[in-house]
Design a protein around this motif. Sequence first.
Motif, PDB file in Angstrom:
ATOM      1  N   TYR A 125     -25.447  -7.062  34.650  1.00 28.55           N
ATOM      2  CA  TYR A 125     -26.648  -6.853  33.850  1.00 28.55           C
ATOM      3  C   TYR A 125     -26.560  -7.965  32.979  1.00 28.55           C
ATOM      4  O   TYR A 125     -25.533  -8.830  32.269  1.00 28.55           O
ATOM      5  CB  TYR A 125     -26.669  -5.564  33.209  1.00 28.55           C
ATOM      6  CG  TYR A 125     -26.587  -4.342  34.284  1.00 28.55           C
ATOM      7  CD1 TYR A 125     -27.584  -4.015  34.924  1.00 28.55           C
ATOM      8  CD2 TYR A 125     -25.407  -3.801  34.606  1.00 28.55           C
ATOM      9  CE1 TYR A 125     -27.477  -2.973  35.871  1.00 28.55           C
ATOM     10  CE2 TYR A 125     -25.254  -2.920  35.678  1.00 28.55           C
ATOM     11  CZ  TYR A 125     -26.419  -2.565  36.299  1.00 28.55           C
ATOM     12  OH  TYR A 125     -26.317  -1.394  37.075  1.00 28.55           O
ATOM     13  N   VAL A 162     -28.567  -9.019  28.817  1.00 30.84           N
ATOM     14  CA  VAL A 162     -29.344  -8.886  27.742  1.00 30.84           C
ATOM     15  C   VAL A 162     -29.793 -10.359  27.109  1.00 30.84           C
ATOM     16  O   VAL A 162     -28.691 -11.012  27.015  1.00 30.84           O
ATOM     17  CB  VAL A 162     -28.820  -7.971  26.559  1.00 30.84           C
ATOM     18  CG1 VAL A 162     -29.495  -8.107  25.311  1.00 30.84           C
ATOM     19  CG2 VAL A 162     -28.295  -6.707  27.298  1.00 30.84           C
ATOM     20  N   THR A 206     -31.726 -11.891  23.758  1.00 32.88           N
ATOM     21  CA  THR A 206     -32.740 -11.944  22.417  1.00 32.88           C
ATOM     22  C   THR A 206     -32.571 -13.151  21.847  1.00 32.88           C
ATOM     23  O   THR A 206     -31.759 -13.973  21.873  1.00 32.88           O
ATOM     24  CB  THR A 206     -32.133 -10.753  21.803  1.00 32.88           C
ATOM     25  OG1 THR A 206     -30.762 -11.301  21.087  1.00 32.88           O
ATOM     26  CG2 THR A 206     -31.906  -9.454  22.458  1.00 32.88           C
ATOM     27  N   LYS A 222     -28.516   0.861  29.061  1.00 33.82           N
ATOM     28  CA  LYS A 222     -29.159  -0.202  28.709  1.00 33.82           C
ATOM     29  C   LYS A 222     -29.917   0.326  27.516  1.00 33.82           C
ATOM     30  O   LYS A 222     -30.320  -0.522  26.442  1.00 33.82           O
ATOM     31  CB  LYS A 222     -30.024  -0.317  29.811  1.00 33.82           C
ATOM     32  CG  LYS A 222     -31.190  -1.410  29.864  1.00 33.82           C
ATOM     33  CD  LYS A 222     -32.110  -1.606  30.758  1.00 33.82           C
ATOM     34  CE  LYS A 222     -33.096  -2.756  30.437  1.00 33.82           C
ATOM     35  NZ  LYS A 222     -33.792  -3.162  31.533  1.00 33.82           N
ATOM     36  N   PRO A 223     -30.357   1.677  27.645  1.00 35.14           N
ATOM     37  CA  PRO A 223     -31.200   2.199  26.028  1.00 35.14           C
ATOM     38  C   PRO A 223     -30.128   1.999  24.953  1.00 35.14           C
ATOM     39  O   PRO A 223     -30.794   1.671  23.656  1.00 35.14           O
ATOM     40  CB  PRO A 223     -31.288   3.374  26.548  1.00 35.14           C
ATOM     41  CG  PRO A 223     -31.388   3.624  28.038  1.00 35.14           C
ATOM     42  CD  PRO A 223     -30.404   2.621  28.526  1.00 35.14           C
ATOM     43  N   LYS A 224     -29.038   2.249  24.905  1.00 32.67           N
ATOM     44  CA  LYS A 224     -28.159   2.136  23.746  1.00 32.67           C
ATOM     45  C   LYS A 224     -27.798   0.616  23.380  1.00 32.67           C
ATOM     46  O   LYS A 224     -28.146   0.322  22.273  1.00 32.67           O
ATOM     47  CB  LYS A 224     -26.577   2.609  24.124  1.00 32.67           C
ATOM     48  CG  LYS A 224     -25.704   2.710  22.890  1.00 32.67           C
ATOM     49  CD  LYS A 224     -26.181   3.657  22.063  1.00 32.67           C
ATOM     50  CE  LYS A 224     -26.169   4.943  22.353  1.00 32.67           C
ATOM     51  NZ  LYS A 224     -26.551   5.974  21.306  1.00 32.67           N
ATOM     52  N   LEU A 225     -27.858  -0.145  24.380  1.00 33.84           N
ATOM     53  CA  LEU A 225     -27.888  -1.850  24.088  1.00 33.84           C
ATOM     54  C   LEU A 225     -29.201  -2.239  23.314  1.00 33.84           C
ATOM     55  O   LEU A 225     -29.030  -2.877  22.443  1.00 33.84           O
ATOM     56  CB  LEU A 225     -27.280  -2.607  25.401  1.00 33.84           C
ATOM     57  CG  LEU A 225     -25.975  -2.410  25.605  1.00 33.84           C
ATOM     58  CD1 LEU A 225     -25.562  -3.143  26.926  1.00 33.84           C
ATOM     59  CD2 LEU A 225     -25.025  -3.117  24.594  1.00 33.84           C
ATOM     60  N   THR A 226     -30.040  -1.751  24.063  1.00 38.34           N
ATOM     61  CA  THR A 226     -31.445  -1.912  23.170  1.00 38.34           C
ATOM     62  C   THR A 226     -31.600  -1.429  22.220  1.00 38.34           C
ATOM     63  O   THR A 226     -31.934  -2.277  20.965  1.00 38.34           O
ATOM     64  CB  THR A 226     -32.676  -1.418  24.408  1.00 38.34           C
ATOM     65  OG1 THR A 226     -32.605  -1.917  25.625  1.00 38.34           O
ATOM     66  CG2 THR A 226     -33.897  -1.900  23.777  1.00 38.34           C
ATOM     67  N   GLN A 227     -31.100  -0.504  21.677  1.00 39.94           N
ATOM     68  CA  GLN A 227     -31.226   0.390  20.475  1.00 39.94           C
ATOM     69  C   GLN A 227     -30.386  -0.457  19.487  1.00 39.94           C
ATOM     70  O   GLN A 227     -30.787  -0.891  18.288  1.00 39.94           O
ATOM     71  CB  GLN A 227     -30.737   1.708  20.451  1.00 39.94           C
ATOM     72  CG  GLN A 227     -30.586   2.751  19.146  1.00 39.94           C
ATOM     73  CD  GLN A 227     -30.273   3.847  19.500  1.00 39.94           C
ATOM     74  OE1 GLN A 227     -29.141   3.904  20.003  1.00 39.94           O
ATOM     75  NE2 GLN A 227     -31.027   4.895  19.154  1.00 39.94           N
ATOM     76  N   PHE A 262     -29.376  -3.822  19.442  1.00 40.35           N
ATOM     77  CA  PHE A 262     -29.932  -5.112  19.337  1.00 40.35           C
ATOM     78  C   PHE A 262     -31.112  -5.174  18.693  1.00 40.35           C
ATOM     79  O   PHE A 262     -31.382  -5.953  17.757  1.00 40.35           O
ATOM     80  CB  PHE A 262     -29.976  -6.055  20.541  1.00 40.35           C
ATOM     81  CG  PHE A 262     -28.609  -6.375  21.072  1.00 40.35           C
ATOM     82  CD1 PHE A 262     -28.336  -7.813  20.372  1.00 40.35           C
ATOM     83  CD2 PHE A 262     -27.809  -5.972  21.748  1.00 40.35           C
ATOM     84  CE1 PHE A 262     -27.139  -8.310  20.814  1.00 40.35           C
ATOM     85  CE2 PHE A 262     -26.615  -6.749  22.018  1.00 40.35           C
ATOM     86  CZ  PHE A 262     -26.270  -7.529  21.507  1.00 40.35           C
ATOM     87  N   GLU A 263     -31.816  -3.897  18.674  1.00 35.54           N
ATOM     88  CA  GLU A 263     -33.186  -3.815  17.843  1.00 35.54           C
ATOM     89  C   GLU A 263     -32.732  -3.376  16.341  1.00 35.54           C
ATOM     90  O   GLU A 263     -33.226  -4.036  15.511  1.00 35.54           O
ATOM     91  CB  GLU A 263     -33.892  -2.950  18.478  1.00 35.54           C
ATOM     92  CG  GLU A 263     -35.202  -2.672  17.473  1.00 35.54           C
ATOM     93  CD  GLU A 263     -35.931  -3.649  17.518  1.00 35.54           C
ATOM     94  OE1 GLU A 263     -36.630  -4.030  16.548  1.00 35.54           O
ATOM     95  OE2 GLU A 263     -35.898  -4.657  18.378  1.00 35.54           O
ATOM     96  N   ARG A 271     -31.515  -6.850  14.904  1.00 35.21           N
ATOM     97  CA  ARG A 271     -32.835  -7.721  14.509  1.00 35.21           C
ATOM     98  C   ARG A 271     -33.496  -7.259  13.121  1.00 35.21           C
ATOM     99  O   ARG A 271     -33.860  -8.125  12.303  1.00 35.21           O
ATOM    100  CB  ARG A 271     -34.140  -7.567  15.771  1.00 35.21           C
ATOM    101  CG  ARG A 271     -35.238  -8.131  15.350  1.00 35.21           C
ATOM    102  CD  ARG A 271     -36.579  -7.939  16.317  1.00 35.21           C
ATOM    103  NE  ARG A 271     -35.873  -8.626  17.652  1.00 35.21           N
ATOM    104  CZ  ARG A 271     -36.272 -10.066  17.787  1.00 35.21           C
ATOM    105  NH1 ARG A 271     -36.626 -10.705  16.705  1.00 35.21           N
ATOM    106  NH2 ARG A 271     -36.009 -10.467  18.944  1.00 35.21           N
TER     107      ARG A 271
END
Length: 155
Positions: free
Chosen positions: A4, A6, A8, A132-137, A139-140, A143
């Motif tokens: 996978y 990510v 950004t 995936k949702p945890k990694l998105t959270q 990195f958000e 940011r």
Amino acid sequence: MKIYQVHTTQRLPINMDTAWNFLTDPNNLKTITPNYMGFEILSGADREMYTGQLIEYNVTPVLGIKTKWVTEITHVAQKEYFVDEQLYGPYALWHHKHFIRPVDGGVEMEDLIHYKIPMGWLGQLLHPILVKPKLTQIFEYRRKKLAELFGELPA
């Protein structure tokens, strides 16, 4: 097994020295990691970043389970990029490239992560609902925290 990714980017209104010094200091990882992750450096953050550096820490990524994570800084190109790879931790593979380059008014940071989930097909099933949702959270959060600390340039 599936790999996978990510990817950004973020632009900050700071100079290269400020960006490089902040991003290459492992002690700043706690600042840009959500508190619920329980991020705690155990060793390896006592020097300026160098190739071969090992950093050992505890994190609590999911379900309150404390996990030891050991990364190695495998590449460093001064004020251009560095790479960390997981030697031990929750992923079957973790390869994280951090790029920093000058842009009008500041710098652009780019993160490119390739990772594999353990547990074969079960890990692949859990990826879209847990990992995936945890990694998105995470990195958000990173940011938002960097924008709070330094401001943000339009993309």
